[in-house]
Design a protein around this motif. Structure first.
Motif, mmCIF file in Angstrom:
data_model
loop_
_atom_site.group_PDB
_atom_site.id
_atom_site.type_symbol
_atom_site.label_atom_id
_atom_site.label_comp_id
_atom_site.label_asym_id
_atom_site.label_seq_id
_atom_site.Cartn_x
_atom_site.Cartn_y
_atom_site.Cartn_z
ATOM 1 N N ASP A 1 27.980 40.875 35.006
ATOM 2 C CA ASP A 1 26.644 40.891 35.607
ATOM 3 C C ASP A 1 26.650 40.645 37.104
ATOM 4 O O ASP A 1 25.603 40.677 37.731
ATOM 5 N N SER B 1 20.384 43.976 36.115
ATOM 6 C CA SER B 1 21.054 42.773 35.632
ATOM 7 C C SER B 1 20.942 42.682 34.122
ATOM 8 O O SER B 1 19.875 42.881 33.547
ATOM 9 N N THR C 1 21.639 38.050 26.841
ATOM 10 C CA THR C 1 22.122 36.703 27.101
ATOM 11 C C THR C 1 23.388 36.425 26.291
ATOM 12 O O THR C 1 23.660 37.092 25.292
ATOM 13 N N GLY D 1 21.165 39.973 32.416
ATOM 14 C CA GLY D 1 20.303 38.830 32.132
ATOM 15 C C GLY D 1 18.837 39.185 32.222
ATOM 16 O O GLY D 1 18.033 38.794 31.371
#
Length: 211
Positions: free
Chosen positions: A105, A49, A56, A51
């Motif tokens: 994502d 991922s 971000t 994130g």
């Protein structure tokens, strides 16, 4: 070479039963490639991922801001905008980045489409604002490319820092480029709608002359 250790180490592993071997009719010990490969760490089954890796929307937005402030002379009209107008552009920019990162994502096709549609709507409004401000299509496209370049650079840097394999890097960059192509078209469609509205308004407000 396959395991990154010396032959003597592999022989010791074989003596302890860690590696399967077989003996040729001539009495030579041989190692099965499959057996050696079983000692290697399993490759990840999917891309991590973004994130979770620290990529971000805020980080992306900072990279975009750095890229757009390196040569302000190319977009002099920005300096003439009031703070409220600037904030409108920033807000749309943040929304586009957040939706695009979320689209890249997710593994859920429906959720990805939703996020890309959200980003496209923001890009269309961005294009309409540019059109209403009197920017031409080339300048509007240039503004988008100023966003696109640092976005892709940040993704490529992430893949390199996190040592993505070739397949994961290729998939990530391919998905990002395809998404950005669609967003550029949405931006220009927004600009075209504003330009058409401006022309219609100009025709309505221009007094006609009798022949």
């Amino acid at each position: 070479r396959l395991l990154g250790v010396s032959p003597s180490t592999v022989r010791r592993w074989a003596d302890t039963g860690l590696v399967l071997t077989f003996v040729t009719p001539g009495g030579h010990r041989r190692f099965s490639r499959t057996g050696l490969q079983s000692l290697l760490p399993a490759r990840p089954t999917g891309r991590p991922s973004l994130g979770d890796l620290g990529e971000t929307p805020g980080r992306m937005a900072r990279g975009y801001r750095r890229a757009t402030t390196d040569d302000p002379a190319r977009i002099p009209w920005v300096a003439e905008l009031g703070e409220a107008q600037r904030e409108r552009f920033r807000a749309y920019g943040r929304g586009i980045v957040a939706a695009l990162v979320a689209a890249l994502d997710t593994q859920d096709p429906a959720r990805r489409e939703d996020r890309l549609r959200e980003a496209a709507d923001a890009c269309a409004e961005y294009g309409r604002i540019a059109g209403r401000e009197g920017l031409g299509a080339p300048m509007t496209a240039d503004l988008f490319l100023r966003f696109r370049r640092p976005f892709l650079t940040e993704l490529a840097d992430l893949a390199r820092r996190r040592e993505f394999d070739a397949d994961a890097t290729s998939t990530l960059m391919g998905d990002a480029n395809a998404a950005l192509d669609g967003l550029l078209l949405a931006t220009l469609r927004g600009w075209e709608a504003a330009a058409l509205a401006n022309r219609r308004f100009a025709r309505r407000t221009t007094p006609s002359t009798a022949s």
